[in-house]
Structure formats: structure tokens, C-alpha cells
Write a protein that holds these residues in place. Structure first.
Motif, PDB file in Angstrom:
ATOM      1  N   HIS A 235      31.870 -46.696 -72.354  1.00 19.10           N
ATOM      2  CA  HIS A 235      30.723 -46.265 -73.155  1.00 19.10           C
ATOM      3  C   HIS A 235      31.046 -46.044 -74.636  1.00 19.10           C
ATOM      4  CE1 HIS A 235      28.814 -45.888 -69.299  1.00 19.10           C
ATOM      5  NE2 HIS A 235      27.678 -45.525 -69.855  1.00 19.10           N
ATOM      6  N   THR A 236      32.319 -45.801 -74.976  1.00 20.52           N
ATOM      7  CA  THR A 236      32.625 -45.527 -76.386  1.00 20.52           C
ATOM      8  C   THR A 236      32.342 -46.781 -77.217  1.00 20.52           C
ATOM      9  OG1 THR A 236      34.346 -44.067 -75.569  1.00 20.52           O
ATOM     10  CG2 THR A 236      34.379 -44.559 -77.912  1.00 20.52           C
ATOM     11  N   ILE A 237      32.954 -47.879 -76.811  1.00 26.13           N
ATOM     12  CA  ILE A 237      32.667 -49.138 -77.508  1.00 26.13           C
ATOM     13  C   ILE A 237      31.265 -49.621 -77.124  1.00 26.13           C
ATOM     14  CG2 ILE A 237      33.346 -51.558 -77.714  1.00 26.13           C
ATOM     15  CD1 ILE A 237      36.249 -50.712 -77.407  1.00 26.13           C
ATOM     16  N   GLY A 238      30.894 -49.388 -75.856  1.00 23.94           N
ATOM     17  CA  GLY A 238      29.562 -49.817 -75.371  1.00 23.94           C
ATOM     18  C   GLY A 238      28.442 -49.271 -76.244  1.00 23.94           C
ATOM     19  N   HIS A 239      28.511 -48.001 -76.570  1.00 21.18           N
ATOM     20  CA  HIS A 239      27.473 -47.410 -77.413  1.00 21.18           C
ATOM     21  C   HIS A 239      27.476 -48.027 -78.809  1.00 21.18           C
ATOM     22  CE1 HIS A 239      27.002 -43.589 -74.751  1.00 21.18           C
ATOM     23  NE2 HIS A 239      26.079 -44.486 -74.473  1.00 21.18           N
ATOM     24  N   GLY A 240      28.681 -48.354 -79.299  1.00 22.38           N
ATOM     25  CA  GLY A 240      28.773 -49.012 -80.606  1.00 22.38           C
ATOM     26  C   GLY A 240      28.076 -50.371 -80.569  1.00 22.38           C
ATOM     27  N   ILE A 241      28.327 -51.123 -79.496  1.00 22.70           N
ATOM     28  CA  ILE A 241      27.696 -52.440 -79.352  1.00 22.70           C
ATOM     29  C   ILE A 241      26.181 -52.276 -79.204  1.00 22.70           C
ATOM     30  CG2 ILE A 241      27.519 -54.490 -77.862  1.00 22.70           C
ATOM     31  CD1 ILE A 241      30.527 -53.996 -77.137  1.00 22.70           C
ATOM     32  N   LEU A 255      20.816 -56.700 -76.142  1.00 17.69           N
ATOM     33  CA  LEU A 255      21.503 -56.367 -74.887  1.00 17.69           C
ATOM     34  C   LEU A 255      21.012 -55.051 -74.303  1.00 17.69           C
ATOM     35  CD1 LEU A 255      25.169 -57.260 -75.987  1.00 17.69           C
ATOM     36  CD2 LEU A 255      23.650 -58.631 -74.538  1.00 17.69           C
ATOM     37  N   TYR A 256      20.999 -54.980 -72.983  1.00 16.84           N
ATOM     38  CA  TYR A 256      20.674 -53.728 -72.293  1.00 16.84           C
ATOM     39  C   TYR A 256      21.926 -52.831 -72.249  1.00 16.84           C
ATOM     40  CZ  TYR A 256      16.454 -56.031 -70.446  1.00 16.84           C
ATOM     41  OH  TYR A 256      15.255 -56.670 -70.306  1.00 16.84           O
ATOM     42  N   HIS A 257      21.675 -51.564 -71.914  1.00 14.30           N
ATOM     43  CA  HIS A 257      22.760 -50.574 -71.871  1.00 14.30           C
ATOM     44  C   HIS A 257      23.934 -51.022 -70.986  1.00 14.30           C
ATOM     45  CE1 HIS A 257      24.687 -46.647 -71.741  1.00 14.30           C
ATOM     46  NE2 HIS A 257      24.697 -46.728 -70.428  1.00 14.30           N
ATOM     47  N   GLY A 258      23.640 -51.432 -69.760  1.00 10.76           N
ATOM     48  CA  GLY A 258      24.698 -51.821 -68.822  1.00 10.76           C
ATOM     49  C   GLY A 258      25.482 -53.018 -69.335  1.00 10.76           C
ATOM     50  N   GLU A 259      24.777 -53.931 -70.000  1.00 11.06           N
ATOM     51  CA  GLU A 259      25.445 -55.117 -70.555  1.00 11.06           C
ATOM     52  C   GLU A 259      26.428 -54.699 -71.658  1.00 11.06           C
ATOM     53  OE1 GLU A 259      21.817 -58.311 -69.714  1.00 11.06           O
ATOM     54  OE2 GLU A 259      21.844 -57.231 -71.615  1.00 11.06           O
ATOM     55  N   CYS A 260      26.014 -53.705 -72.461  1.00 10.82           N
ATOM     56  CA  CYS A 260      26.904 -53.208 -73.526  1.00 10.82           C
ATOM     57  C   CYS A 260      28.102 -52.479 -72.916  1.00 10.82           C
ATOM     58  CB  CYS A 260      26.137 -52.260 -74.448  1.00 10.82           C
ATOM     59  SG  CYS A 260      24.785 -53.068 -75.313  1.00 10.82           S
ATOM     60  N   VAL A 261      27.872 -51.731 -71.855  1.00  7.35           N
ATOM     61  CA  VAL A 261      28.960 -51.017 -71.182  1.00  7.35           C
ATOM     62  C   VAL A 261      29.945 -52.039 -70.597  1.00  7.35           C
ATOM     63  CG1 VAL A 261      29.528 -49.511 -69.221  1.00  7.35           C
ATOM     64  CG2 VAL A 261      27.605 -48.944 -70.728  1.00  7.35           C
ATOM     65  N   ALA A 262      29.410 -53.104 -70.029  1.00  7.58           N
ATOM     66  CA  ALA A 262      30.273 -54.153 -69.464  1.00  7.58           C
ATOM     67  C   ALA A 262      31.228 -54.658 -70.542  1.00  7.58           C
ATOM     68  CB  ALA A 262      29.423 -55.292 -68.908  1.00  7.58           C
ATOM     69  N   LEU A 263      30.679 -54.936 -71.723  1.00  9.29           N
ATOM     70  CA  LEU A 263      31.519 -55.427 -72.821  1.00  9.29           C
ATOM     71  C   LEU A 263      32.490 -54.347 -73.296  1.00  9.29           C
ATOM     72  CD1 LEU A 263      28.722 -57.327 -74.745  1.00  9.29           C
ATOM     73  CD2 LEU A 263      30.733 -58.381 -73.676  1.00  9.29           C
ATOM     74  N   GLY A 264      32.016 -53.102 -73.267  1.00  9.77           N
ATOM     75  CA  GLY A 264      32.847 -51.986 -73.729  1.00  9.77           C
ATOM     76  C   GLY A 264      34.008 -51.677 -72.794  1.00  9.77           C
ATOM     77  N   THR A 291      30.922 -60.253 -76.991  1.00  9.99           N
ATOM     78  CA  THR A 291      30.038 -59.304 -77.658  1.00  9.99           C
ATOM     79  C   THR A 291      28.989 -59.994 -78.522  1.00  9.99           C
ATOM     80  OG1 THR A 291      31.881 -57.794 -77.716  1.00  9.99           O
ATOM     81  CG2 THR A 291      30.037 -57.263 -79.137  1.00  9.99           C
ATOM     82  N   GLY A 292      29.422 -60.975 -79.295  1.00 11.02           N
ATOM     83  CA  GLY A 292      28.477 -61.642 -80.185  1.00 11.02           C
ATOM     84  C   GLY A 292      27.956 -60.700 -81.264  1.00 11.02           C
ATOM     85  N   ALA A 293      28.558 -59.517 -81.381  1.00  9.06           N
ATOM     86  CA  ALA A 293      28.118 -58.566 -82.411  1.00  9.06           C
ATOM     87  C   ALA A 293      29.151 -58.544 -83.522  1.00  9.06           C
ATOM     88  CB  ALA A 293      27.984 -57.165 -81.818  1.00  9.06           C
ATOM     89  N   ASN A 294      28.690 -58.223 -84.682  1.00  8.63           N
ATOM     90  CA  ASN A 294      29.575 -58.069 -85.823  1.00  8.63           C
ATOM     91  C   ASN A 294      30.491 -56.860 -85.570  1.00  8.63           C
ATOM     92  OD1 ASN A 294      30.610 -57.227 -88.290  1.00  8.63           O
ATOM     93  ND2 ASN A 294      28.892 -58.157 -89.399  1.00  8.63           N
ATOM     94  N   LYS A 295      31.784 -57.148 -85.350  1.00  3.15           N
ATOM     95  CA  LYS A 295      32.711 -56.071 -84.958  1.00  3.15           C
ATOM     96  C   LYS A 295      32.823 -55.001 -86.034  1.00  3.15           C
ATOM     97  CE  LYS A 295      35.450 -58.488 -81.520  1.00  3.15           C
ATOM     98  NZ  LYS A 295      36.694 -59.189 -81.205  1.00  3.15           N
ATOM     99  N   ALA A 296      32.719 -55.416 -87.292  1.00  4.99           N
ATOM    100  CA  ALA A 296      32.811 -54.439 -88.387  1.00  4.99           C
ATOM    101  C   ALA A 296      31.666 -53.433 -88.283  1.00  4.99           C
ATOM    102  CB  ALA A 296      32.776 -55.156 -89.724  1.00  4.99           C
TER     103      ALA A 296
END
Ligand SMILES: NC(=O)c1ccc[n+]([C@@H]2O[C@H](COP(=O)([O-])OP(=O)(O)OC[C@H]3O[C@@H](n4cnc5c(N)ncnc54)[C@H](O)[C@@H]3O)[C@@H](O)[C@H]2O)c1
Ligand SMILES: [Zn+2]
Length: 341
Positions: A235-241, A255-264, A291-296
């Protein structure tokens, strides 16, 4: 199937059974008190009606679907409707829906007249495997998730598997990500269900085992002073995503919450062979692997997150299947965790 959350005077049963929404009257008094049934516009009406039909003095209140309803405005509207329904301290609020209805409904029940009875009827996989038990209730303040809330345990939780028949497939998979989280940190047999030929066919066992693990953790640490933090794995990185790519406010794609948690979760698994297995599960289920998200931007959010501000941050790592460890790291180590260095 039944589980009992053992929390002394706040103990409650968790009933897991297809069709159990029709049996609410067996588990709590619905005869001699008012019952406020809270649901949202995306939940098929029939589920709230099944509940209301058992209660002689009931009303159904429907909020707009989506995370946007976990806000002060809708919270106020629900409380106003409860007051207009003339509810008093012995009355009951029943939440019928996913995590949004459960979190908001639980907080309304926790705060109306300093707390009234609450029953949770989760109708999404995410709510069935995770959010419906444990007593965390909350709403968001703007972009800051779950920042206003209370610990308020339900009187009973009815997990009706039949309700999942209408749930869009992407929401099924989204909830499975939270169950996989539980398997990774605490239950190798649960994880094995995900490596079986058709994990979705095992959903009842997946829900049962996920709740069983969460129950054990909540019993040890109801208010997240210690071990309950393990449930924040991913969830730490997941919430960031989620802050950058989540479906939120006016952003209707993402992305949905669970999808972000999966990546996190991926950067927090220390055994490379296990990471490979987890990625294979994501591919089978249709969860994102990149992730496909801007990591910065993700990093910027994590460094300024109001809930984790400071120079250090505690993250949950998975050293191997079925185990976890809490690590306090300097925020300067976050870029490395995100694979930016
Ligand atoms: N309290 C906790 O411990 C905890 C834990 C994890 C997540 N959460 C919270 O849960 C929320 C997410 O929950 P969610 O994923 O269930 O989202 P959700 O409640 O928004 O439900 C997802 C969508 O499915 C629809 N829906 C619900 N049940 C349905 C059904 N049976 N058939 C068809 N459609 C249905 C809803 O209308 C909604 O549009 C977030 O706000 C998150 O913060 C809370
Ligand atoms: Zn979660």
C-alpha cells in the motif's frame, strides 16, 4: 462457513454463505427498531431490497457510486437523512455495497448519536476479502484518503457470494489482488489457490482464507499499534500510484485500488523467484504488471503524503512466501525501491 472476530465485548460473527442476505433477521434484531439501509447507485437495488424486506421499519438510502461519495458532503447528507428518519441510539444502519458504502456507512454509524449498531453486507470481492471486517471506517478529505474516521466494529458481517454474480469482472480481479496480498504475507495455501488452474473458481475459499488471516491479525492488534500494519503490504507505493493513476474525482480512467496495490507489492517482494510467480499470477488474472505512471510523480506523492510525512517511513516487505517484515527506511531510499536508480 462462519468466522467469529474475538474482540471481547465487540466480538461478532462473519457469515459466509450464498444467499445469506435473506437471513439478516436471524443474526440481529430488525423487528423492533428502525433500519437505515445504505447502498450506492452502482449496487443492484435487489440486494438492499432483500435487506429492507426483512425489516418492518426500514428505509433505503442510495448515494452516488464511486470514491467521491466518501466525502464530508455525502457524509452530512446521510446523517441528515438518518435524523429525518427519526433514528435514535438503539436503531441500526446496514451497509450494502463495496468498500465505499462500508467505509462511509460505518463512519455514519460510528458518529450518529455517538455510535449506533452497524451491519456490513459486502458485495464486492474487495469488501468481502478485506474492508468489511476490522472496524476501520473513514471518509476522505479532498485527495487525502481515509483521513477522517473511527474504529467502529460491525455487529455482524454477511458475506453473500451470490452478490458477486453481478460484479463487473475487473472489480472481481481488483479484489483478488488484496487476497493475494494476504496469501503473500501470511498464508501459502491461499497463495496456492492463485496458482491453481482457475483461481476465480475458488473464490469462496479465497474469501474465507483471506478473512481468516485478517481476523487473526485484528484480534491481536485492533487499532494498528503493531502487527496490523502488515496489512499495508503493497500500500505504501500502491497509494502513491493510486494518487497519480487512480480513478479519482474527475479522473474517470485509470487504475483501481487493488490494481495499484498489486503494482505496489512487486518491489516489496525480496525473493526474485517469488516475484516471477506473482507476475505470472497477475498475467493469468489480468492484473497490471507495469505501473505506466510517472515514477517521479509517484515519488513526490510518497514524500509529501500527509500520513507518512517525516524523514523515515515504515514499509512492509515480503522476504519469502507467507512471511513479512516491517522495515523503517529513510525517504531517501524510496527512489531505489521504485526502481529509479
Ligand atoms: N475499511 C477498510 O479496512 C478498507 C480496506 C480496503 C479498502 N477500503 C476502501 O474500500 C474502497 C474500495 O472498495 P471497492 O473496491 O469495493 O469499491 P466500491 O465500493 O466503489 O465498489 C466498486 C463498484 O462496484 C459497484 N458494485 C458493488 N457491488 C456490486 C455488485 N454486487 N454488483 C455490481 N456492482 C457492484 C459499486 O457501485 C461501485 O461502482 C476504497 O474507498 C478503500 O479505501 C477500506
Ligand atoms: Zn487496500
Amino acid at each position: 462457513m462462519k468466522l467469529t472476530m474475538q474482540l471481547k465485548s465487540r466480538s461478532y460473527d462473519i457469515i459466509l454463505k450464498a444467499g445469506c442476505l435473506a437471513n439478516l433477521h436471524q443474526f440481529t434484531n430488525v423487528e423492533n427498531r428502525k433500519v437505515f439501509v445504505l447502498t450506492d447507485s452502482g449496487v443492484p437495488r435487489q440486494y438492499a431490497e432483500t435487506i429492507a424486506a426483512q425489516c418492518p421499519h426500514s428505509t433505503i438510502y442510495t448515494i452516488p457510486q464511486g470514491e467521491g461519495s466518501k466525502c464530508l458532503k455525502v457524509y452530512g447528507q446521510v446523517l441528515q437523512a438518518m435524523l429525518e428518519f427519526d433514528m435514535d441510539r438503539k436503531d441500526l444502519l446496514v451497509a450494502v455495497g463495496g468498500g465505499v458504502v462500508g467505509d462511509l456507512g460505518g463512519f455514519c454509524a460510528a458518529s450518529y448519536m455517538r455510535g449506533i449498531d452497524f451491519v456490513n453486507c459486502p458485495t464486492t470481492v474487495l469488501a468481502q476479502v478485506d474492508s468489511s471486517i476490522g472496524g476501520k471506517t473513514a471518509i476522505d478529505l479532498g485527495e487525502t484518503k481515509n483521513i477522517v474516521g473511527a474504529f467502529w466494529q460491525p455487529k455482524v458481517v454477511l458475506v453473500d457470494f451470490d452478490t458477486l454474480a453481478t460484479l463487473p469482472h475487473r472489480h472481481v480481479v481488483n479484489g483478488l489482488a488484496e487476497a493475494l496480498k494476504t496469501g503473500l504475507i501470511g498464508d501459502a495455501q491461499l497463495f496456492a489457490l492463485f496458482e491453481s488452474k482457475d483461481p476465480e473458481a475458488q473464490i469462496e475459499q479465497i474469501v474465507y482464507r483471506s478473512l481468516k488471516f485478517k481476523k487473526k491479525i485484528v484480534e491481536q492488534d485492533e487499532r494498528e499499534g503493531s502487527v496490523r500494519a502488515c496489512l499495508n503490504f503493497g500500500h505504501t507505493i500502491g497509494h502513491g500510484i493510486e494518487a497519480v493513476r487512480g480513478i479519482r474525482g474527475r479522473r474517470t480512467t485509470g487504475l483501481y485500488h487493488g490494481e495499484c496495490v498489486a503494482l505496489g507489492m512487486l518491489p516489496m517482494i525480496e525473493d526474485p523467484a517469488l516475484v516471477k510467480r506473482v507476475r505470472a499470477i497477475y498475467r493469468t488474472l489480468g492484473l497490471p504488471t507495469r505501473t505506466g505512471a510517472n515514477k517521479a510523480k509517484v515519488l513526490e506523492y510518497m514524500q509529501h503524503d500527509k500520513k507518512t510525512r517525516g524523514d523515515h517511513i515504515t514499509v512492509i516487505k515480503c522476504p519469502g512466501l507467507g512471511c513479512w517484515r516491517a522495515d523503517t527506511i529513510s525517504t531517501t531510499e524510496l527512489p531505489q525501491l521504485l526502481g529509479m536508480e
